[in-house]
Design an enzyme around this catalytic site. Structure first.
Site, PDB file in Angstrom:
ATOM      1  N   ASP A 285      -2.914   4.695  -2.403  1.00 19.97           N
ATOM      2  CA  ASP A 285      -3.879   5.353  -1.525  1.00 19.97           C
ATOM      3  C   ASP A 285      -4.361   6.689  -2.122  1.00 19.97           C
ATOM      4  O   ASP A 285      -3.525   7.485  -2.580  1.00 19.97           O
ATOM      5  CB  ASP A 285      -3.169   5.619  -0.180  1.00 19.97           C
ATOM      6  CG  ASP A 285      -4.106   6.116   0.897  1.00 19.97           C
ATOM      7  OD1 ASP A 285      -5.053   5.389   1.230  1.00 19.97           O
ATOM      8  OD2 ASP A 285      -3.884   7.230   1.411  1.00 19.97           O
TER       9      ASP A 285
ATOM     10  N   ASP B 242       0.849  -1.190   0.000  1.00 17.08           N
ATOM     11  CA  ASP B 242       0.000   0.000   0.000  1.00 17.08           C
ATOM     12  C   ASP B 242       0.887   1.244   0.000  1.00 17.08           C
ATOM     13  O   ASP B 242       1.623   1.486   0.962  1.00 17.08           O
ATOM     14  CB  ASP B 242      -0.860  -0.043   1.283  1.00 17.08           C
ATOM     15  CG  ASP B 242      -2.154   0.703   1.144  1.00 17.08           C
ATOM     16  OD1 ASP B 242      -2.166   1.719   0.436  1.00 17.08           O
ATOM     17  OD2 ASP B 242      -3.153   0.293   1.772  1.00 17.08           O
TER      18      ASP B 242
ATOM     19  N   HIS C  18     -10.908  -1.668   5.275  1.00 18.35           N
ATOM     20  CA  HIS C  18     -10.634  -1.182   6.627  1.00 18.35           C
ATOM     21  C   HIS C  18     -11.250   0.189   6.892  1.00 18.35           C
ATOM     22  O   HIS C  18     -11.116   0.703   8.001  1.00 18.35           O
ATOM     23  CB  HIS C  18      -9.121  -1.126   6.830  1.00 18.35           C
ATOM     24  CG  HIS C  18      -8.486  -0.152   5.889  1.00 18.35           C
ATOM     25  ND1 HIS C  18      -8.397  -0.392   4.526  1.00 18.35           N
ATOM     26  CD2 HIS C  18      -7.961   1.076   6.087  1.00 18.35           C
ATOM     27  CE1 HIS C  18      -7.841   0.644   3.948  1.00 18.35           C
ATOM     28  NE2 HIS C  18      -7.566   1.548   4.861  1.00 18.35           N
ATOM     29  N   ASP C  19     -11.868   0.795   5.890  1.00 11.87           N
ATOM     30  CA  ASP C  19     -12.517   2.096   6.086  1.00 11.87           C
ATOM     31  C   ASP C  19     -14.041   1.967   6.121  1.00 11.87           C
ATOM     32  O   ASP C  19     -14.741   2.983   6.225  1.00 11.87           O
ATOM     33  CB  ASP C  19     -12.164   3.056   4.934  1.00 11.87           C
ATOM     34  CG  ASP C  19     -10.696   3.420   4.908  1.00 11.87           C
ATOM     35  OD1 ASP C  19     -10.067   3.452   5.986  1.00 11.87           O
ATOM     36  OD2 ASP C  19     -10.182   3.675   3.804  1.00 11.87           O
TER      37      ASP C  19
ATOM     38  N   GLU D  92      -6.869   3.695  -5.303  1.00 11.56           N
ATOM     39  CA  GLU D  92      -8.041   4.049  -4.507  1.00 11.56           C
ATOM     40  C   GLU D  92      -8.487   5.418  -4.971  1.00 11.56           C
ATOM     41  O   GLU D  92      -7.743   6.389  -4.876  1.00 11.56           O
ATOM     42  CB  GLU D  92      -7.691   4.104  -3.019  1.00 11.56           C
ATOM     43  CG  GLU D  92      -8.947   4.320  -2.189  1.00 11.56           C
ATOM     44  CD  GLU D  92      -8.690   4.908  -0.808  1.00 11.56           C
ATOM     45  OE1 GLU D  92      -9.534   4.711   0.067  1.00 11.56           O
ATOM     46  OE2 GLU D  92      -7.660   5.580  -0.610  1.00 11.56           O
TER      47      GLU D  92
HETATM   48  C1  NOJ Z   1      -7.572   5.970   2.512  1.00 16.86           C
HETATM   49  C2  NOJ Z   1      -7.194   4.923   3.491  1.00 16.86           C
HETATM   50  O1  NOJ Z   1      -7.819   3.725   3.136  1.00 16.86           O
HETATM   51  C3  NOJ Z   1      -7.620   5.443   4.861  1.00 16.86           C
HETATM   52  O2  NOJ Z   1      -7.573   4.455   5.857  1.00 16.86           O
HETATM   53  C4  NOJ Z   1      -6.773   6.633   5.184  1.00 16.86           C
HETATM   54  O3  NOJ Z   1      -7.212   7.218   6.366  1.00 16.86           O
HETATM   55  C5  NOJ Z   1      -6.850   7.683   4.064  1.00 16.86           C
HETATM   56  N1  NOJ Z   1      -6.771   7.115   2.756  1.00 16.86           N
HETATM   57  C6  NOJ Z   1      -5.737   8.671   4.198  1.00 16.86           C
HETATM   58  O4  NOJ Z   1      -4.518   8.070   3.864  1.00 16.86           O
END
Ligand code: NOJ
Length: 577
Positions: A199, A97, A326-327, A252
């Site tokens: 990311d 990542d 995870h979000d 992402e």
């Molecule tokens: C996306 C990530 O998945 C998340 O967990 C993170 O807080 C933000 N980007 C900032 O890096």
């Protein structure tokens, strides 16, 4: 670009919650190595591992202080090398990542910038304010209410941070920054990793002059830097100059647009293999707001999924398919039912997404139907910064503590971060750690765990395993067109996959009841009498089901039931026609 990943499935690991081998309560790299056998058992091809680099862990590793070193919390470089080598033996590739929109404020570059070194100040966005106490522009922070700028008194300058103030944004306009990031990628490629997840990478190109955003209230800045002016150029350069077009890469893409995702993932553009978009995970956001809860708008979800499926195919792009990460809160608690129809709905959701066109991602614990937290009853139970900030904001808006807690229990990212439930023993933290887990285990560990599912042919685990193998066996799942069916049905999500090639035509029908109520397919939509029946855009005679092969389903006697035009609560099946 390599396209082998069309048949692949990726498994996402959040290392701090996967398996702890040291007893310090946080999962580690050795824990992943220990579980490779389990992962191979599911049949996955790649592991996307969220960041384990040196970091103050303000945003659990998404605040990187050193891209080249492993945070001791997770182990050592030797542990990682061992993991890469062992995974290789299992023919599993690692995807790392890369957090390149920002660094930690503890990164050496930022520290030098704060010390006033011009070279490193240009690595970030330092600007003068519009006046005393007034930031350089009106952009909002993306995760907490307030400005995206932080004032540094000794420099009398502000710096940009779209995320936490401890995550300053990197200035990609500066070629030195882009070269440094390429070095990072090359370093990990040399270590033997097989791919990368980037990311929030569609936010890295900021518009020249960082102008005020006068468009929409509450959206300040978003539309200016999302899929920004030079984003395609930057991504192509990164991929071409590091030679990663032959690996697997996923971007992402926050609040992205479809036409951009096509461009990002079109092989000839050499930007990325595929993209994560999130629109389908916002159909339960009230007025688009994350911290306001409403029941899922199923029709909106269905429309979004079909539009993205069809348009990505038409434009030659490739989707990353997913419900969980995870979000996100756990999907079974969200679009399914984590009570009475827990098992049925978890399987249904798996089938609905895995049979689509794209590369599916399974997030740790999804394959056993892990749910949202059941035992968190105060804000202190939560760890996540975003949750803490938004809890305070909810109280400030006048919500009662009970109401604010109800909202964060539904929405917090910690729902997806509780320790992996390996065994039934709550005293042993579900087999996650011998120590005290960094985040409280879910209280349903006695009922939901790997141990009880791994040898049960009827379990969610076995269902997921079958989904992964179907994609490898049936070319139509990897490569076919997607034809929506029953588009106006208020409960059913159904589609056909069709592939015509030299060997003839392959066809699959997927049919899913997204509700806890029986769904009836009207005779006008579907004729079961053996006459011609029209569903959606394509003609399909359901009497075919007599002769067709049931590939997978989540109830017994599914075919009988569906021939009668009825789907039981959350019933789902796929047929080869
Ligand atoms: C996306 C990530 O998945 C998340 O967990 C993170 O807080 C933000 N980007 C900032 O890096």
């Amino acid at each position: 670009m390599n396209t082998d990943f069309h048949k692949s499935t990726v498994y996402q690991i959040y290392p701090r919650s996967f398996q702890d081998t040291s007893g310090n309560g946080t999962g580690d790299l050795k824990g992943i190595t220990r579980k490779l056998d389990y992962l191979k058992g599911i049949g996955v091809d790649y592991l996307w591992i969220t960041p384990f680099f040196v970091s103050p862990q303000v945003d659990n590793g998404y605040d990187v202080a050193d891209y080249y070193r492993i945070d001791p919390l997770f182990g050592t470089m030797e542990d990682l090398e061992e993991l890469i080598a062992e995974a290789d033996r299992y023919e599993i590739g690692l995807m790392l990542d890369m957090v390149f929109n920002h660094t930690s404020d503890e990164h050496e570059w930022f520290q030098k910038a704060l010390a006033g070194e011009k070279k490193y100040m240009d690595f970030y966005y330092f600007r003068r304010g519009k006046g005393p106490g007034v930031p350089p522009n009106n952009w909002d922070n993306r995760v907490a209410p307030g400005s995206a700028w932080e004032y540094v008194p000794h420099l009398d300058l502000w710096y940009l941070h779209l995320y936490d103030r401890k995550q300053p944004d990197l200035n990609w306009e500066n070629p030195l920054v882009r070269e440094e990031l390429k070095k990072v990628v090359r370093f990990w490629v040399e270590k033997g990793v097989k791919g990368f997840r980037f990311d929030v990478v569609n936010l890295v190109s900021k518009p020249e002059g960082l102008p005020d955003d006068n468009a929409e209230e509450g959206m300040n800045g978003k539309q200016l830097y999302t899929d920004g002016p030079k984003i395609h150029e930057f991504l192509h350069e990164l991929t071409a100059d590091t030679g990663i077009a032959s690996l697997v890469t996923v971007g992402e893409m926050a609040s992205t647009g479809l036409s951009h995702c096509i461009r990002y993932s079109k092989p000839e553009n050499e930007e990325l293999s595929m993209t994560f978009s999130f629109h389908h995970l916002k159909t339960d956001y009230k007025d688009g707001k994350k911290w306001e809860v409403m029941p899922n708008d199923f029709m909106a979800l269905k429309k979004l999924l079909f539009t993205w499926q069809q348009e990505m195919k038409r434009g030659g792009g490739w989707n990353a398919l997913f419900w969980c990460n995870h979000d996100q809160p756990r999907i079974v608690s969200r679009y399914g039912d984590d009570g009475k129809y827990w098992k049925e709905s978890a399987k249904m959701l798996g089938l609905a997404i895995h049979m689509l066109r794209g590369t599916p991602y399974i997030y740790q614990g999804e394959e056993i139907g892990m749910t949202n937290v059941k035992n968190y009853d105060c804000i202190q139970d939560f760890n996540d910064t975003e949750t803490q900030d938004n809890y305070k904001a909810l109280l400030k808006q006048g919500k009662s503590p009970e109401e604010a807690l109800r909202i964060i229990c539904a929405r917090s990212r910690d729902n997806g971060r509780t320790p992996m439930q390996w065994t039934a023993d709550p005293k042993a933290n579900g087999g996650f750690t011998d120590g005290t887990p960094w985040l409280k285990c879910n209280s349903n560990v006695a009922d939901i765990n790997v141990e009880s599912q791994i040898n049960d042919p009827d379990s969610i685990y076995s269902f997921y395993k079958k989904l992964v193998s179907l994609r490898k066996e049936q070319e139509v799942i990897a490569e076919g067109d997607v034809i929506p069916c029953l588009e106006n049905h208020p409960q059913i999500f159904a589609y056909q996959r069709v592939l015509k090639n030299a060997e003839g035509e392959q066809k699959i029908l997927v049919i899913c009841n997204f509700t806890g109520k029986e769904a009836v397919i009207g005779k006008e939509e579907l004729n079961f009498a053996g006459e011609e029946a029209v569903i959606g855009k394509e003609e399909l005679n359901f009497a075919d089901i007599e002769d067709s092969r049931l590939l997978i389903s989540n109830y017994k006697d599914t075919s009988v039931q569906i021939r009668n035009g009825r789907l039981r609560p959350f019933e789902a099946a796929a047929y080869q026609i």
